[in-house]
Design a protein around this motif. Structure first.
Motif, PDB file in Angstrom:
ATOM      1  N   MET A  41       0.894  -1.184  -0.036  1.00  0.00           N
ATOM      2  CA  MET A  41       0.078   0.001   0.044  1.00  0.00           C
ATOM      3  C   MET A  41       0.651   1.471  -0.003  1.00  0.00           C
ATOM      4  N   GLU A  42       2.122   1.057   0.193  1.00  0.00           N
ATOM      5  CA  GLU A  42       3.155   2.217   0.092  1.00  0.00           C
ATOM      6  C   GLU A  42       4.009   1.720  -0.787  1.00  0.00           C
ATOM      7  N   ILE A  43       4.363   2.704  -2.014  1.00  0.00           N
ATOM      8  CA  ILE A  43       5.373   2.327  -2.910  1.00  0.00           C
ATOM      9  C   ILE A  43       6.288   3.452  -3.060  1.00  0.00           C
ATOM     10  N   TYR A  46       4.926   6.618  -2.024  1.00  0.00           N
ATOM     11  CA  TYR A  46       3.236   6.958  -2.294  1.00  0.00           C
ATOM     12  C   TYR A  46       2.342   6.095  -1.401  1.00  0.00           C
ATOM     13  N   ARG A  47       1.382   6.601  -0.820  1.00  0.00           N
ATOM     14  CA  ARG A  47       0.419   5.734  -0.089  1.00  0.00           C
ATOM     15  C   ARG A  47      -0.758   5.554  -0.834  1.00  0.00           C
ATOM     16  N   ALA A  48      -1.302   4.323  -0.693  1.00  0.00           N
ATOM     17  CA  ALA A  48      -2.420   3.930  -1.674  1.00  0.00           C
ATOM     18  C   ALA A  48      -3.799   3.915  -0.960  1.00  0.00           C
ATOM     19  N   VAL A  49      -4.849   4.273  -1.386  1.00  0.00           N
ATOM     20  CA  VAL A  49      -6.165   4.045  -0.983  1.00  0.00           C
ATOM     21  C   VAL A  49      -6.926   3.156  -2.016  1.00  0.00           C
ATOM     22  N   HIS A  70      -5.497   4.479  -5.816  1.00  0.00           N
ATOM     23  CA  HIS A  70      -4.851   5.664  -6.073  1.00  0.00           C
ATOM     24  C   HIS A  70      -3.787   5.777  -4.893  1.00  0.00           C
ATOM     25  N   TYR A  71      -2.687   6.182  -5.443  1.00  0.00           N
ATOM     26  CA  TYR A  71      -1.306   6.390  -4.697  1.00  0.00           C
ATOM     27  C   TYR A  71      -1.075   7.921  -4.794  1.00  0.00           C
ATOM     28  N   SER A  72      -0.750   8.458  -3.705  1.00  0.00           N
ATOM     29  CA  SER A  72      -0.328  10.096  -3.657  1.00  0.00           C
ATOM     30  C   SER A  72       0.826   9.878  -2.928  1.00  0.00           C
TER      31      SER A  72
END
Length: 220
Positions: A41-43, A46-49, A70-72
């Motif tokens: 969930m984190e790449i 970038y953290r995802a929802v 969606h990763y931000s």
């Protein structure tokens, strides 16, 4: 046609017929673990929802597993990941692609091409590179940069459905398996941000290429 050409053509035909026969007698394996939901969930900061499409979309796509996130990052940059995985029993691929789906929901395709991305591993000439598809789409003053490809056999990356069909055939003959995934990485922007959005999709797509083999579904 000379004798040598005829012999080669006949051998290829017999091999194809033999492979087709074997694929029908062995039966199709079934998906035992999807694994893709375990993608981090984190790449790369970038953290995802998680997100969902309307159920009618899932019914139409008919995949064995969907990943839609969606990763931000802290600066507000946003990139969207979609993966649709199809097991061997479902033919290993989707019949849908962005060239038809984007115009179908009102996005105009403004540019298309290929991108060369780095993938973990080495070729004889250096770091391994793979080609994926690029689309620039626009709608109501907004733009999307899209990279998409087909993937099979964990790390085989293919830009076209034709290439995937060849790989799937070989997989079914050699391993009784021809599962595959459609992968799409998208970034939205205004007109001034197109170049930066394209760089973002490239960087994030390379991260996905590096991660995906470790989370490839299992069949048995």
């Amino acid at each position: 046609m000379n004798n040598r050409t005829f012999t080669v053509a006949a051998a290829v035909l017999l091999l194809a017929l033999g492979g087709a026969f074997l694929s029908t007698t062995r039966g199709s394996p079934v998906v035992t673990r999807t694994n893709l939901e375990r993608l981090p969930m984190e790449i790369d900061g970038y953290r995802a929802v998680e997100d969902r499409f309307p159920q009618v979309v899932y019914d139409e796509l008919n995949a064995d597993k969907h990943v839609y996130r969606h990763y931000s990052d802290a600066a507000g940059h946003l990139v969207t990941l979609y993966i649709g995985y199809y097991g061997t029993a479902k033919g290993g691929r989707t019949g849908h692609n962005p060239y038809a789906c984007l115009p179908g929901v009102g996005w105009a395709i403004l540019d298309t091409g290929k991108e060369s991305l780095e993938q973990p591993g080495e070729d004889v000439s250096g770091p391994r590179r793979v080609r994926v598809n690029y689309i620039l789409a626009g709608k109501d003053g907004r733009y999307e940069t899209v990279l998409h490809w087909y993937q099979t056999d964990r790390d085989k990356v293919l830009a076209t459905g034709f290439e995937q069909n060849i790989q799937r055939f070989l997989g079914r003959v050699l391993r009784n398996r021809n599962d595959g995934a459609f992968v799409r990485v998208t970034s939205s922007c205004d007109e001034a941000g197109i170049a930066e959005a394209r760089k973002l999709t490239r960087r994030f797509a390379e991260k996905i290429l590096a991660l995906l083999p470790a989370y490839w579904p299992e069949e048995g």
